[in-house]
Design an enzyme around this catalytic site. Structure first.
Site, PDB file in Angstrom:
ATOM      1  N   ASP A 116     -17.190 127.460  45.431  1.00 17.14           N
ATOM      2  CA  ASP A 116     -18.074 128.269  44.586  1.00 17.14           C
ATOM      3  C   ASP A 116     -18.524 129.483  45.403  1.00 17.14           C
ATOM      4  OD1 ASP A 116     -20.347 127.505  42.056  1.00 17.14           O
ATOM      5  OD2 ASP A 116     -20.562 129.246  43.351  1.00 17.14           O
ATOM      6  N   ASP A 149     -16.299 131.941  39.110  1.00 21.62           N
ATOM      7  CA  ASP A 149     -16.362 131.928  40.584  1.00 21.62           C
ATOM      8  C   ASP A 149     -16.290 130.511  41.157  1.00 21.62           C
ATOM      9  OD1 ASP A 149     -18.923 130.857  40.075  1.00 21.62           O
ATOM     10  OD2 ASP A 149     -19.751 131.831  41.852  1.00 21.62           O
ATOM     11  N   GLU A 150     -15.755 129.587  40.399  1.00 20.35           N
ATOM     12  CA  GLU A 150     -15.879 128.184  40.793  1.00 20.35           C
ATOM     13  C   GLU A 150     -14.635 127.401  40.401  1.00 20.35           C
ATOM     14  OE1 GLU A 150     -19.249 126.604  38.725  1.00 20.35           O
ATOM     15  OE2 GLU A 150     -18.873 124.571  39.406  1.00 20.35           O
TER      16      GLU A 150
HETATM   17  P1  TTP Z   1     -23.117 130.706  39.846  1.00 19.73           P
HETATM   18  O1  TTP Z   1     -21.991 130.248  40.734  1.00 19.73           O
HETATM   19  O2  TTP Z   1     -23.907 129.670  39.144  1.00 19.73           O
HETATM   20  O3  TTP Z   1     -24.161 131.547  40.713  1.00 19.73           O
HETATM   21  P2  TTP Z   1     -23.929 132.573  41.879  1.00 19.73           P
HETATM   22  O4  TTP Z   1     -22.500 132.628  42.318  1.00 19.73           O
HETATM   23  O5  TTP Z   1     -24.504 133.881  41.522  1.00 19.73           O
HETATM   24  O6  TTP Z   1     -24.821 131.999  43.056  1.00 19.73           O
HETATM   25  P3  TTP Z   1     -24.576 130.650  43.907  1.00 19.73           P
HETATM   26  O7  TTP Z   1     -23.312 130.021  43.422  1.00 19.73           O
HETATM   27  O8  TTP Z   1     -24.479 131.104  45.327  1.00 19.73           O
HETATM   28  O9  TTP Z   1     -25.779 129.820  43.656  1.00 19.73           O
HETATM   29  O10 TTP Z   1     -22.565 131.704  38.773  1.00 19.73           O
HETATM   30  C1  TTP Z   1     -21.520 132.621  39.044  1.00 19.73           C
HETATM   31  C2  TTP Z   1     -21.773 133.937  38.349  1.00 19.73           C
HETATM   32  O11 TTP Z   1     -21.888 133.735  36.947  1.00 19.73           O
HETATM   33  C3  TTP Z   1     -23.067 134.600  38.786  1.00 19.73           C
HETATM   34  O12 TTP Z   1     -22.903 135.422  39.945  1.00 19.73           O
HETATM   35  C4  TTP Z   1     -23.459 135.375  37.564  1.00 19.73           C
HETATM   36  C5  TTP Z   1     -22.879 134.589  36.390  1.00 19.73           C
HETATM   37  N1  TTP Z   1     -23.945 133.834  35.725  1.00 19.73           N
HETATM   38  C6  TTP Z   1     -24.607 134.426  34.640  1.00 19.73           C
HETATM   39  O13 TTP Z   1     -24.278 135.538  34.240  1.00 19.73           O
HETATM   40  N2  TTP Z   1     -25.614 133.721  34.040  1.00 19.73           N
HETATM   41  C7  TTP Z   1     -26.024 132.485  34.459  1.00 19.73           C
HETATM   42  O14 TTP Z   1     -26.966 131.893  33.889  1.00 19.73           O
HETATM   43  C8  TTP Z   1     -25.348 131.895  35.578  1.00 19.73           C
HETATM   44  C9  TTP Z   1     -25.759 130.535  36.068  1.00 19.73           C
HETATM   45  C10 TTP Z   1     -24.321 132.595  36.169  1.00 19.73           C
HETATM   46 MG    MG Z   2     -21.424 130.887  42.657  1.00 21.24          MG
END
Ligand code: TTP
Ligand code: MG
Length: 386
Positions: A8, A106-107
């Site tokens: 992730d 992103d995962e």
């Molecule tokens: P995440 O992987 O949940 O978050 P992140 O990568 O920003 O942070 P981390 O993993 O380090 O905690 O989500 C990936 C992307 O998806 C995030 O950068 C933005 C988008 N996203 C949204 O637009 N709305 C949301 O509610 C979430 C959870 C994510």
């Molecule tokens: Mg992330």
């Protein structure tokens, strides 16, 4: 015994923006709706780790974020840019194993069982994945390794940011026991409340219960949690095995503006794509050329063929044409890639009237294919590549 990785990206949208604008690095960056000085009505998409110190998080109303951090840098999302980065990340993951299950932009889960030994240990393999992503995209990924998906995901979450955490089989129960119940897959607010009310706070508490006791508290969901708390999660990494595109790309050892090098590289990539398509029995209609410059800015240029192709010549000619239209003398190129996609289009058959040139090329291709199949892909090469 399986080796599953959960990967992730850290603060994904915000990290891409910080990468592309160094003046944002080290600062609280919030991606989402316009805060309109505290009157905005949308939500936060994500924010940099610097902004998380102000207790800002995804899905929080942007007005609240503004109150918590009025001096933060608020940016609208640029989804196209994040998608491009995501595609590159997934193509890197596919270099390691075909067993990639995308979960979000992103995962992903990866089943590394059959491939980690190329890198000695799962941890080393994960390190190489992280380094490759860092080198190619200048972004940080966090990776969790475990014998199953649930624990791999918990591990990657715990390791953030820029983390790598392996939970080995023999340590898994001890690791799980200390976690709060909501860390288990499928335990949301309501289930947590039910469990907590009965004095069940940790996964270890669940692990100490008989199945019948747990069913009394949770009904049929009890059985699911009974197994998860004991580290049993057999769900496979669900891979979409349908080939949607065939691509090859090359990162230069040193950024180059040498047109002869670039041309020769395009030829080599076209040849590889052509050979892969032919082996898979596929023809593609869309060609896309990817170019990353030394500043990590990535561009794609596309061409649609009137007929589906898998021969070297049209792939090379069109990618060279796209390249020449895009490229300006002196630009330094870090990476180029050639991709063919759109394999089946029910409205478009192949040309029934055979073209003598295409037919002749087909004969040459078939001869080349035979040599490559027998002696390996590198046994024969086009003159301009050598
Ligand atoms: P995440 O992987 O949940 O978050 P992140 O990568 O920003 O942070 P981390 O993993 O380090 O905690 O989500 C990936 C992307 O998806 C995030 O950068 C933005 C988008 N996203 C949204 O637009 N709305 C949301 O509610 C979430 C959870 C994510
Ligand atoms: Mg992330």
């Amino acid at each position: 015994m399986r080796t599953i990785a959960h990967i992730d990206m850290d603060a994904f949208f915000a990290a891409v923006e910080q990468r592309d604008n160094p003046s944002l690095q080290g600062k609280p960056v919030i991606i989402g709706a316009d805060p309109k000085f505290g009157k905005g009505r949308g939500v936060v998409s994500t924010c940099s780790y610097e902004a998380r110190r102000y207790k800002i998080h995804s899905a929080m109303p942007i007005s609240q974020a503004y109150r918590l951090c009025p001096h933060g840098i608020y940016l609208a999302p640029n989804i196209k840019k994040y998608k491009t980065a995501s595609q590159i990340i997934f193509s890197i993951l596919h270099d390691f194993t075909p067993d990639v299950e995308p979960v979000s932009i992103d995962e992903a889960f990866l089943d590394l069982t059959g491939c980690y030994h190329f890198y000695q240990t799962p941890v080393n393999c994960a390190r190489v994945i992280k380094t490759k992503i860092k080198n190619e995209l200048n972004l940080n990924a966090s990776i969790g390794l475990a014998p199953n998906k649930m624990v791999a995901k918990i591990a990657s979450d715990m390791s953030k940011p820029d983390g790598l955490l392996e939970i080995k089989q023999e340590k898994m129960l001890l690791f799980l026991a200390a976690l709060p119940v909501e860390k288990l897959w499928g335990v949301g607010g309501k289930t947590k409340e039910l469990l907590n009310k009965s004095g069940i706070k940790t996964v270890g508490d669940i692990g100490a219960m008989e199945l019948s006791q747990l069913k009394k508290v949770l009904g049929s969901q009890g059985e699911h949690l009974y197994w998860l708390s004991r580290g049993v999660d057999d769900r496979p990494v669900a891979v979409d095995r349908e080939v949607k595109s065939v691509s090859h790309e090359h990162t230069f050892d040193e950024d180059t503006s040498n047109k002869e090098n670039l041309r020769s590289c395009l030829s080599k990539l076209s040849e590889k794509v052509s050979y892969r398509l032919r082996r898979l029995g596929l023809k593609g209609r869309s060609l896309s050329l990817k170019i990353r410059l030394d500043n990590f800015k990535t561009f794609t240029r596309a061409h649609t063929f009137t007929q589906r192709v898998n021969q070297f010549d049209p792939i090379f000619q069109e990618s060279l044409k796209l390249f020449n239209e895009f490229y300006r003398d002196g630009w330094k190129v870090r990476l180029i890639g050639v991709r063919l996609s759109h394999f089946s289009d029910p409205f478009m058959g192949d040309n029934l009237f055979s073209d003598p040139l295409v037919e002749k090329r087909e004969q040459v291709h078939q001869a080349l294919d035979q040599i490559k199949n027998k002696f390996g892909e590198h046994s024969i090469q086009r003159g301009r590549v050598i």
